[in-house]
Design an enzyme around this catalytic site. Structure first.
Site, PDB file in Angstrom:
ATOM      1  N   GLN A 125       1.259   8.068   6.270  1.00 51.66           N
ATOM      2  CA  GLN A 125       2.403   7.310   5.775  1.00 51.66           C
ATOM      3  C   GLN A 125       2.724   7.699   4.334  1.00 51.66           C
ATOM      4  O   GLN A 125       1.881   7.526   3.455  1.00 51.66           O
ATOM      5  CB  GLN A 125       2.071   5.814   5.835  1.00 51.66           C
ATOM      6  CG  GLN A 125       3.243   4.930   5.490  1.00 51.66           C
ATOM      7  CD  GLN A 125       2.838   3.460   5.507  1.00 51.66           C
ATOM      8  OE1 GLN A 125       2.070   3.005   4.666  1.00 51.66           O
ATOM      9  NE2 GLN A 125       3.356   2.710   6.453  1.00 51.66           N
ATOM     10  N   GLY A 126       3.914   8.218   4.108  1.00 52.83           N
ATOM     11  CA  GLY A 126       4.319   8.593   2.752  1.00 52.83           C
ATOM     12  C   GLY A 126       5.295   7.575   2.188  1.00 52.83           C
ATOM     13  O   GLY A 126       6.501   7.831   2.150  1.00 52.83           O
ATOM     14  N   SER A 128       4.173   4.769  -0.655  1.00 54.76           N
ATOM     15  CA  SER A 128       3.896   4.468  -2.068  1.00 54.76           C
ATOM     16  C   SER A 128       3.991   5.716  -2.934  1.00 54.76           C
ATOM     17  O   SER A 128       3.715   6.827  -2.490  1.00 54.76           O
ATOM     18  CB  SER A 128       2.483   3.909  -2.226  1.00 54.76           C
ATOM     19  OG  SER A 128       2.351   2.707  -1.542  1.00 54.76           O
ATOM     20  N   SER A 160      -3.212   7.603   3.409  1.00 52.31           N
ATOM     21  CA  SER A 160      -4.464   7.720   4.153  1.00 52.31           C
ATOM     22  C   SER A 160      -4.392   8.909   5.096  1.00 52.31           C
ATOM     23  O   SER A 160      -3.382   9.099   5.781  1.00 52.31           O
ATOM     24  CB  SER A 160      -4.725   6.462   4.978  1.00 52.31           C
ATOM     25  OG  SER A 160      -4.800   5.343   4.145  1.00 52.31           O
ATOM     26  N   GLU A 243       2.881  -3.426  10.779  1.00 53.19           N
ATOM     27  CA  GLU A 243       1.614  -3.393  10.055  1.00 53.19           C
ATOM     28  C   GLU A 243       1.112  -4.802   9.790  1.00 53.19           C
ATOM     29  O   GLU A 243      -0.068  -5.082   9.865  1.00 53.19           O
ATOM     30  CB  GLU A 243       1.793  -2.636   8.733  1.00 53.19           C
ATOM     31  CG  GLU A 243       0.522  -2.550   7.939  1.00 53.19           C
ATOM     32  CD  GLU A 243       0.676  -1.697   6.685  1.00 53.19           C
ATOM     33  OE1 GLU A 243      -0.296  -1.599   5.956  1.00 53.19           O
ATOM     34  OE2 GLU A 243       1.762  -1.131   6.450  1.00 53.19           O
ATOM     35  N   GLU A 373      -0.598 -10.528  -4.072  1.00 48.95           N
ATOM     36  CA  GLU A 373       0.483 -11.100  -4.885  1.00 48.95           C
ATOM     37  C   GLU A 373       1.821 -10.950  -4.163  1.00 48.95           C
ATOM     38  O   GLU A 373       2.644 -11.877  -4.162  1.00 48.95           O
ATOM     39  CB  GLU A 373       0.557 -10.407  -6.256  1.00 48.95           C
ATOM     40  CG  GLU A 373      -0.537 -10.805  -7.235  1.00 48.95           C
ATOM     41  CD  GLU A 373      -1.864 -10.128  -6.948  1.00 48.95           C
ATOM     42  OE1 GLU A 373      -1.912  -9.236  -6.079  1.00 48.95           O
ATOM     43  OE2 GLU A 373      -2.860 -10.514  -7.581  1.00 48.95           O
TER      44      GLU A 373
END
Lengths: 390, 359
Positions: A125-126, A128, A160, A243, A373
């Site tokens: 997964q690209g 962040s 990851s 997710e 958060e």
């Protein structure tokens, strides 16, 4: 409300149990790299061959088309059988694949979905970036239109398994001049393309499964765009709701199992005076009781959400509550483990699995996949309807 | 009456902080985490030149002759800088010799320990979290000792072990002696490497006195660990303030978000009041020994737990970068794990404090 499983569901459970008992790998799962990939895809292939691949995928796309109750049973038995974590197959099975099912073209689906199910391709997964973590929509990796290609330049982080992946679900900024959510495109990036460079990042628990990915004039065919150009944010959100929704179920059941392991640990770990065990310590016993109750409550809430999901078809925002609570409880569990184990936690070799490793890894529970958060913001904004603070 | 540290103590703290910030900056700590080397001998020698190795040793034996409060101030600074090295076990060995060594033993060992030429290390812990003097089981016969100890600091680099013996007595064993073998572990906190010590009829010299001396040494250890924990917790809060003041998300630095600010304020409010517990325990150790055991137990339990919490908040508010090997958060986090466990968990010492209070 009916809290009993049907006869069919019971029978299904037995079938699943028997198969997992006979087939789940018993050798330890490698922590990182090519060995981990090989281990994970072999296990995925085995599940595929027996007809157990894609339990949450519709039959039309090659999946098992299980009802959510059946998925729940599957995950419960999976945890009981101590079958390995989905590992490097996670993104393909739980993000990339489901996103293509929901939003991909027929060509995307026909090409990619069977490969994911058979364990032939690994996805990463690209999303962040170094400057865009919690504030994902501020991402800056550029995708510039050039004929029938997007030319991508920039950097992603916390990806990851990028070093062992074949494809990536990649978010790029294709229009910098509009509001930040409106100029993003979701595209499938072939990791073998020229200009893609992957550098693993070592975590404080010692392993390398996160990576940085750098893009230097990477030319990706426009055919790889999922959804519309500049329409990537809504595609990404459907991925994230997977997710935070159904994909979460297995981890939670694994958590409940871990609680029981912890109680076992407390029974056999000496503490204090001779002959006394950690569980004889009132303070520890109470903490374990509270933890077990909290985990049971979280599971009950998840089950209720599953039934609602069966009726409505989409995971709701309670996913954020589940994730927040899951993170807290995972960390509580590890704190209690640290209390039970005491100084023997220090006798650690990097590369070991076990409680010290799990303790370190538990820090990630409130950071990865949206920080606690951010989950609190979502709960306040979307579940409780409070004014947006950001 | 003066509730604050003296000017000399503040200067000592500044000096030690600056020394380790210069000589063992976080880039150096990462090398230590990455490498296989055990002890940084050069750093040890330089810290010995500063007087740290002989801080508690009386001047007649070549030391500085200071009190435990002074060493606690040093430990605070070393916690603050996550300073690597064997000073804790070394200082406790010199303390045991000062309290329980014969004149001959003192003359033989203290000058070389004070100069840092020899390194001392304590071997107290046994299987099953047994650190306390009344739990030791090793026996001595004909001046030879057998058995195994664990969680010994820098076992392969230490020259002299202070070994806990049945009945709360202590004996000195040289690493070079026959029947002594050591094992190194990675350990969680690689700035303070630990390992095992196996003794097979190894020659030893008993120290004089009864278990009360071992208990003094244990209490000093608890106070020094609490001081290290305060320094590290304080630093964790500072690092969190620094990072959240720089990191921009949603168009503002994280430090603008109330949910972030309050977490840091909570951490500070948990950590800062606890500092006086360390000072008081150390002062009691030096001047009111009858109060020291309970205060040492409380300080160790309280401070090390605060440290674990503060370092947890630190990692949390750094996000992904805080969880990496390359970034510096892990040095303090793992040090907190060490301080919490070493010489026994907080719960062990709270229970002891309750018993000592007559509850």
């Amino acid at each position: 409300m009916n809290l009993d499983f049907t006869v069919d569901e019971q029978r299904f459970r037995e079938e699943v149990r028997d198969w997992l008992q006979d087939n789940a790998p018993r050798d330890p799962q490698p922590l990182e790299g090519a060995e981990k990939r090989a281990y994970d895809v072999a296990w995925q292939r085995k599940q595929f061959d027996a007809g157990w691949a894609g339990i949450n995928w519709p039959k039309a796309f090659g999946g098992c088309g299980m009802s959510t109750t059946q998925q729940l049973i599957w995950h419960e038995e999976y945890a009981k059988a101590n079958a390995p974590d989905v590992g490097s197959c996670f993104v393909g099975l739980n993000h990339g694949g489901p996103t293509l099912i929901a939003r991909g073209s027929e060509a995307h689906q026909a090409f990619h979905l069977p490969k994911i199910l058979r364990g032939e391709t690994i996805w990463c997964q690209g999303f962040s970036e170094p400057s865009s973590g919690s504030d994902l929509a501020s991402l800056r990796t550029r995708g510039v239109l050039d004929g029938d290609h997007l030319v991508v330049n920039g950097q992603k982080i916390w990806t990851s398994y990028a070093h062992v992946a074949d494809y990536q679900e990649l978010l790029v900024r294709t229009d910098p001049d509009v509001k930040k959510h409106k100029g993003i495109t979701w595209i499938i990036c072939d990791m073998s393309l020229p200009g893609v460079e992957v550098r693993p990042i070592r975590t404080m628990s010692g392993e390398r499964h996160f990576c940085e990915v750098f893009y230097d004039d990477v030319r990706i065919p426009l055919d790889n765009v999922v959804g519309e150009i500049n329409g990537g944010w809504s595609v990404a959100m459907s991925t994230l709701s997977f997710e935070r929704g159904t994909a979460f179920m297995s981890r939670q059941i694994a958590l409940a199992r871990k609680v029981e392991e912890l109680i076992e640990l407390a029974r056999k770990t000496p503490k204090g005076a001779m002959g006394r065990m950690a569980i004889d310590d009132d303070e520890i016993a109470r903490k374990l009781a509270r933890l077990r109750a909290n985990v049971a409550a979280l599971q009950a809430m998840t089950y209720a959400a599953i039934s609602r999901n069966e009726r409505t078809g989409m995971p709701g925002p309670e996913g954020s509550m589940i994730k927040l609570s899951f993170a807290d409880l995972s960390q509580d569990l590890q704190r209690i483990a640290a209390e039970i184990l005491g100084p023997s936690m220090l006798e650690y070799e990097y590369g070991d699995t076990g409680w010290t490793h799990d303790y370190l890894r538990s820090y990630l529970a409130s950071i990865g996949g949206g920080t606690s958060e951010i989950q609190k913001e979502i709960i306040a904004d979307r579940v409780l309807g409070m004014p947006k603070g950001r | 009456m003066d509730f604050d540290l003296s000017e000399e103590q503040n200067m000592l703290q500044d000096t030690v902080r600056r020394f380790f910030e210069t000589e063992a900056p976080t880039t150096r700590l990462l090398e230590i985490y990455d490498g296989d080397e055990l002890l940084d001998r050069e750093l040890w020698n330089r810290s010995a030149e500063l007087g740290l190795a002989g801080l508690l040793v009386e001047e007649q034996y070549g030391g500085v002759g200071l009190e435990l409060l002074d060493l606690a101030v040093v430990a605070d600074a070393m916690g603050y800088t996550a300073a690597p090295g064997p000073l804790l076990g070394h200082a406790l060995t010199t303390l045991a010799l000062t309290l329980g060594g014969s004149e001959e033993q003192k003359t033989q060992w203290l000058p070389k320990l004070a100069s840092g030429e020899l390194i001392g290390s304590v071997a107290f812990a046994e299987q099953g979290d047994a650190w306390q003097p009344d739990q030791w089981t090793l026996t001595v016969s004909e001046n030879r000792v057998s058995g195994t100890k664990k969680n010994v600091l820098f076992p392969s680099d230490a020259d002299l072990f202070l070994v806990g013996i049945e009945g709360g007595r202590m004996a000195l064993v040289e690493r070079s002696a026959e029947g002594v073998s050591t094992q190194e572990w990675d350990g969680v906190d690689r700035t303070r490497r630990i390992g095992g010590l196996s003794l097979d009829r190894a020659p030893c010299e008993l120290l004089t006195g009864d278990s009360s001396i071992a208990e003094r040494v244990r209490d000093a250890a608890l106070i020094l660990l609490a001081a290290d924990a305060y320094g590290g917790a304080h630093k964790s809060v500072e690092l969190t303030v620094d990072y959240t003041s720089q990191r921009v998300q949603f168009g503002r630095t994280l430090s603008h978000f109330q949910g972030v600010k309050h977490q840091i304020a909570d951490a500070a409010a948990e950590v800062e009041p606890a500092r006086a517990l360390v000072w008081y325990a150390a002062y009691a150790f030096d001047h009111r020994p009858e109060e020291a055991p309970r205060l040492a137990a409380i300080a160790k339990a309280h401070l090390t737990e605060r440290y674990v919490d503060a370092s947890r908040t630190m990692v949390m508010l750094h996000g992904g970068i805080g969880y990496t090997w390359e970034f510096h958060c892990q040095f303090w986090l793992k040090r907190a794990m060490f301080d919490r466990s070493y010489f026994g968990s907080p719960s062990v010492h709270r229970e002891r404090a309750a018993v000592l209070a007559g509850w």
